[in-house]
Motif scaffolding. Structure first.
Motif, PDB file in Angstrom:
ATOM      1  N   ASP A   1       0.832  -1.211   0.000  1.00 33.72           N
ATOM      2  CA  ASP A   1       0.000   0.000   0.000  1.00 33.72           C
ATOM      3  C   ASP A   1       0.865   1.258   0.000  1.00 33.72           C
ATOM      4  N   GLU A   2       1.932   1.250   0.765  1.00 33.96           N
ATOM      5  CA  GLU A   2       2.833   2.409   0.788  1.00 33.96           C
ATOM      6  C   GLU A   2       3.529   2.583  -0.565  1.00 33.96           C
ATOM      7  N   LEU A   3       3.916   1.484  -1.188  1.00 33.30           N
ATOM      8  CA  LEU A   3       4.517   1.571  -2.524  1.00 33.30           C
ATOM      9  C   LEU A   3       3.510   2.106  -3.539  1.00 33.30           C
ATOM     10  N   ASP A   4       2.239   1.749  -3.394  1.00 40.39           N
ATOM     11  CA  ASP A   4       1.204   2.295  -4.275  1.00 40.39           C
ATOM     12  C   ASP A   4       1.090   3.813  -4.099  1.00 40.39           C
ATOM     13  N   LYS A   5       1.192   4.288  -2.856  1.00 41.49           N
ATOM     14  CA  LYS A   5       1.176   5.734  -2.613  1.00 41.49           C
ATOM     15  C   LYS A   5       2.368   6.398  -3.298  1.00 41.49           C
ATOM     16  N   LEU A   6       3.519   5.758  -3.229  1.00 44.35           N
ATOM     17  CA  LEU A   6       4.709   6.306  -3.875  1.00 44.35           C
ATOM     18  C   LEU A   6       4.533   6.345  -5.390  1.00 44.35           C
ATOM     19  N   ARG A   7       3.865   5.358  -5.946  1.00 40.46           N
ATOM     20  CA  ARG A   7       3.601   5.345  -7.396  1.00 40.46           C
ATOM     21  C   ARG A   7       2.688   6.508  -7.792  1.00 40.46           C
ATOM     22  N   LYS A   8       1.730   6.828  -6.948  1.00 41.49           N
ATOM     23  CA  LYS A   8       0.854   7.973  -7.228  1.00 41.49           C
ATOM     24  C   LYS A   8       1.649   9.271  -7.205  1.00 41.49           C
ATOM     25  N   VAL A   9       2.527   9.411  -6.231  1.00 43.84           N
ATOM     26  CA  VAL A   9       3.376  10.603  -6.160  1.00 43.84           C
ATOM     27  C   VAL A   9       4.280  10.665  -7.385  1.00 43.84           C
ATOM     28  N   GLU A  10       4.831   9.524  -7.766  1.00 44.17           N
ATOM     29  CA  GLU A  10       5.711   9.476  -8.943  1.00 44.17           C
ATOM     30  C   GLU A  10       4.975   9.954 -10.188  1.00 44.17           C
ATOM     31  N   PHE A  11       3.735   9.517 -10.365  1.00 48.95           N
ATOM     32  CA  PHE A  11       2.945   9.909 -11.532  1.00 48.95           C
ATOM     33  C   PHE A  11       2.716  11.418 -11.549  1.00 48.95           C
ATOM     34  N   VAL A  12       2.321  11.969 -10.409  1.00 47.30           N
ATOM     35  CA  VAL A  12       2.011  13.396 -10.330  1.00 47.30           C
ATOM     36  C   VAL A  12       3.278  14.241 -10.493  1.00 47.30           C
ATOM     37  N   VAL A  13       4.365  13.830  -9.881  1.00 43.98           N
ATOM     38  CA  VAL A  13       5.625  14.560 -10.030  1.00 43.98           C
ATOM     39  C   VAL A  13       6.027  14.593 -11.502  1.00 43.98           C
ATOM     40  N   ASP A  14       5.888  13.473 -12.177  1.00 45.58           N
ATOM     41  CA  ASP A  14       6.249  13.411 -13.589  1.00 45.58           C
ATOM     42  C   ASP A  14       5.369  14.327 -14.430  1.00 45.58           C
ATOM     43  N   LYS A  15       4.078  14.365 -14.151  1.00 42.10           N
ATOM     44  CA  LYS A  15       3.131  15.147 -14.950  1.00 42.10           C
ATOM     45  C   LYS A  15       3.110  16.635 -14.599  1.00 42.10           C
ATOM     46  N   PHE A  16       3.421  16.978 -13.366  1.00 38.37           N
ATOM     47  CA  PHE A  16       3.321  18.374 -12.953  1.00 38.37           C
ATOM     48  C   PHE A  16       4.680  19.050 -12.790  1.00 38.37           C
ATOM     49  N   LEU A  17       5.580  18.423 -12.078  1.00 37.54           N
ATOM     50  CA  LEU A  17       6.870  19.062 -11.786  1.00 37.54           C
ATOM     51  C   LEU A  17       7.848  18.915 -12.946  1.00 37.54           C
ATOM     52  N   ASN A  18       8.016  17.716 -13.442  1.00 40.18           N
ATOM     53  CA  ASN A  18       9.046  17.454 -14.447  1.00 40.18           C
ATOM     54  C   ASN A  18       8.723  18.011 -15.827  1.00 40.18           C
ATOM     55  N   THR A  19       7.476  18.366 -16.083  1.00 41.76           N
ATOM     56  CA  THR A  19       7.121  18.973 -17.361  1.00 41.76           C
ATOM     57  C   THR A  19       7.474  20.450 -17.391  1.00 41.76           C
ATOM     58  N   ASN A  20       7.707  21.025 -16.227  1.00 42.89           N
ATOM     59  CA  ASN A  20       7.986  22.466 -16.069  1.00 42.89           C
ATOM     60  C   ASN A  20       6.802  23.353 -16.438  1.00 42.89           C
ATOM     61  N   ASN A  21       5.618  22.775 -16.623  1.00 45.32           N
ATOM     62  CA  ASN A  21       4.434  23.573 -16.942  1.00 45.32           C
ATOM     63  C   ASN A  21       3.894  24.324 -15.727  1.00 45.32           C
ATOM     64  N   PHE A  22       4.248  23.880 -14.534  1.00 40.85           N
ATOM     65  CA  PHE A  22       3.661  24.457 -13.313  1.00 40.85           C
ATOM     66  C   PHE A  22       4.735  24.886 -12.313  1.00 40.85           C
ATOM     67  N   LYS A  23       5.931  25.123 -12.783  1.00 37.64           N
ATOM     68  CA  LYS A  23       7.077  25.353 -11.899  1.00 37.64           C
ATOM     69  C   LYS A  23       6.850  26.519 -10.930  1.00 37.64           C
ATOM     70  N   ARG A  24       6.422  27.663 -11.423  1.00 35.35           N
ATOM     71  CA  ARG A  24       6.213  28.825 -10.553  1.00 35.35           C
ATOM     72  C   ARG A  24       5.091  28.565  -9.537  1.00 35.35           C
ATOM     73  N   THR A  25       4.009  27.999 -10.018  1.00 34.61           N
ATOM     74  CA  THR A  25       2.862  27.741  -9.149  1.00 34.61           C
ATOM     75  C   THR A  25       3.239  26.767  -8.038  1.00 34.61           C
ATOM     76  N   ILE A  26       3.884  25.676  -8.403  1.00 32.95           N
ATOM     77  CA  ILE A  26       4.276  24.675  -7.404  1.00 32.95           C
ATOM     78  C   ILE A  26       5.285  25.268  -6.423  1.00 32.95           C
ATOM     79  N   ASN A  27       6.295  25.959  -6.930  1.00 36.56           N
ATOM     80  CA  ASN A  27       7.302  26.543  -6.032  1.00 36.56           C
ATOM     81  C   ASN A  27       6.687  27.557  -5.065  1.00 36.56           C
TER      82      ASN A  27
END
Length: 159
Positions: A78-104
């Protein structure tokens, strides 16, 4: 002339002796350095590797490629599943640089929890869906005009 290096950081979930809390702590530390890319991965246990023999006691991993870790004595599935969800969101939001200012702007202390909570708002995979998700998520606790302004700035600067 000033040169800037592209910094790429990686975290691997499921390493021996690592639990959920230590992974979160490592994530928050790496997030705080503001690297260009923060990649989350999951331990792969390759057949014939020395690691495979070390992990036979209490470590479960998928028997099919890519032989990803499923559970360890220190971190539950279950904890690994939570980490997979975080991984997905980080990839889609942070690593795309589309939301860098907003997230920071909105991430204060616990970046891990920010991304985990943001995951609950994501429905769909288009860029529009991501803008809607982060807007809906952030406006539950913040001024909607501030959120909208930062998202517009991010949109203009990255698209």
């Amino acid at each position: 002339m000033l040169f800037r290096s592209h910094v790429h950081t990686d975290l691997i979930a499921g390493l021996p002796y690592e639990d959920y809390e230590s992974f979160k702590k490592g994530f928050n530390i790496l997030y705080s350095i503001k690297s260009d890319m923060l990649q989350l991965g999951f331990l792969k246990v390759l057949k014939g590797s020395r690691l495979k023999y070390m992990l036979d006691n209490g470590y479960l991993y998928d028997k099919n490629p890519p032989y990803e870790i499923v559970k360890t004595p220190y971190i539950t599935s279950d904890e690994l599943d939570k980490l997979r969800k975080v991984e997905f969101v980080v990839d889609k939001f942070l690593n795309t640089n589309n939301f860098k200012r907003t997230i920071n702007y909105f991430v204060e202390n616990d970046a891990f929890d920010f991304f985990y909570e943001l995951n609950r708002y994501l429905c769909g995979n288009s860029l529009f869906d991501r803008y809607k998700a982060i807007y809906d998520f952030l406006t539950t606790k913040n001024d909607k005009y501030l959120v909208k302004s930062l998202l517009i700035l991010d949109y203009i600067s990255s698209n």
